[in-house]
Design a protein around this motif. Structure first.
Motif: not given
Length: 402
Positions: A170-177
């Motif tokens: 789930f975090a991989a879908r929304f985390v960004r730099l």
């Protein structure tokens, strides 16, 4: 961009501290040998430490996407936890848990620390400490299962695997730099740069150091020595306290793990007021003070000392990690922080091998009290080194005539 990395850190917590807490259950009747249990843990720590460094560097450099790395970390971490739940052979556990799981946790750790530091440039150390603290106290539920119901460890690891895949995915879908040179709009950069308390307690580096220049300073060697010594003591404590036969020792272990994580954020908040080096010395003193209490607690009728030792060693056993990371930034500048801190953090591999190796000695020889005393000496040595820390670039003396 803070809560998702924090949740991902909780998801990988069972891989290190959770596994260490489960050592007695894995050694139980019909379980594996001491070597068969501890060797995968040492290998996991090595893999996690050496993968976290290049991950943070590649993410910062733009050559590795944060979402792709987290997606891979979710798959590898889930595989490792399912391996612990289902596999029996040591070779399978080394491959599935130690190698794949260590790499997966390194990916998650490297991405999460870099993402949080980039989104909160005004207080990167404090926010990263909050996120990485979950890497320790996130294992507290599994420690409770290991102590109160070791027969259910397989189920606990399987559930942890499902949680890891779901949460990190789930975090991989929304985390960004953030965008380049990001700065939060609610913080005035000039006021922050000229804040007298910041300048006095957490002064910036005198200049920007390259990685090669940092390697030639005594300050970097001192930070490495502190991390290796204190890291070995911290890992040793979790493994050996988990195996103590004193009544309620699993409660002390849960307390030790929970404070190991919570102490990181508390220490960083304290360091903003009292200074990084001063607080670093304090947490190392707490770590050292906990060891003789553990040694005394191994005697019959002295169980209460184990709980006091767990409080002291817990508060000191994880807090030095974010303090060292912040000192790297304050000693060597912001431009090469990821690279230089990566060099320091990768020596956690050495600390892991030392800590697990000494835990093996304590478990096989039955001389836990003696080895605890030795770990106290190691913690005191790290404290001595911390008192010798000096910011690189400062002249040792004032020039004659001034």
């Amino acid at each position: 961009m803070l809560w998702l990395p924090w949740a991902a850190m909780i998801a990988i917590a069972p891989l290190q501290y959770g596994y260490a807490a489960a050592v007695p259950g894995l050694l139980g009747p019909g379980g594996r040998s001491v070597t068969g249990v501890l060797a995968p843990l040492a290998a996991w720590i090595v893999c996690q430490a050496v993968v976290a460094f290049p991950t943070a560097y590649l993410v910062r450099d733009g050559r590795l996407g944060a979402r792709a790395a987290l997606g891979a970390g979710a798959a590898l971490s889930g595989t490792a936890l399912f391996t612990l739940a289902l596999a029996d052979g040591t070779a399978t556990i080394v491959a599935g848990y130690a190698l794949l799981g260590g790499a997966g946790a390194g990916l998650v750790y490297g991405v999460c620390t870099e993402v949080v530091a980039r989104w909160f440039p005004e207080r990167p150390g404090t926010h990263v400490a909050f996120a990485t603290g979950a890497f320790a106290y996130g294992a507290a539920p599994l420690a409770v299962v290991a102590g109160a119901g070791p027969a259910h460890l397989d189920v606990a690891f399987a559930v942890s695997g499902v949680v890891a895949v779901a949460v990190i995915g789930f975090a991989a879908r929304f985390v960004r730099l953030p965008p380049p040179r990001w700065w939060p709009s609610h913080v005035d950069p000039r006021d922050h740069a000229l804040d007298s308390l910041v300048l006095r307690r957490t002064p910036p580096a005198l200049r920007e150091f390259s990685t090669g220049q940092a390697l030639r300073t005594g300050a970097l060697s001192s930070l490495v020595a502190i991390l290796v010594l204190a890291g070995a003591v911290s890992i040793f404590d979790v493994v050996v306290v988990a195996t103590l036969e004193a009544p309620g020792s699993w409660i002390a272990l849960t307390l030790l793990i929970a404070l190991n994580g919570a102490g990181r954020a508390c220490a960083m908040l304290a360091s903003e007021r009292f200074g990084r080096r001063r607080v670093l010395s304090a947490v190392l003193a707490l770590l050292a003070a906990g060891q003789p209490l553990f040694a005394a607690g191994t005697s019959p009728g002295s169980t209460g000392l184990i709980f006091v030792g767990a409080v002291l060693a817990g508060l000191g056993g994880g807090a030095f990690y974010p303090l060292i990371a912040s000192l790297v930034r304050e000693f060597f500048g912001h431009e090469r922080t990821a690279e230089i801190h990566g060099v320091v953090y990768s020596t956690k591999a050495v600390a892991g091998v030392l800590g697990v190796g000494l835990a093996y000695v304590a478990l096989t020889s039955g001389s836990q009290a003696t080895v605890f005393v030795g770990m106290a000496m190691a913690a005191v040595l790290s404290l001595v080194v911390s008192h010798r820390l000096r910011r690189p670039g400062c002249p040792a003396t004032l020039p004659a005539g001034m």
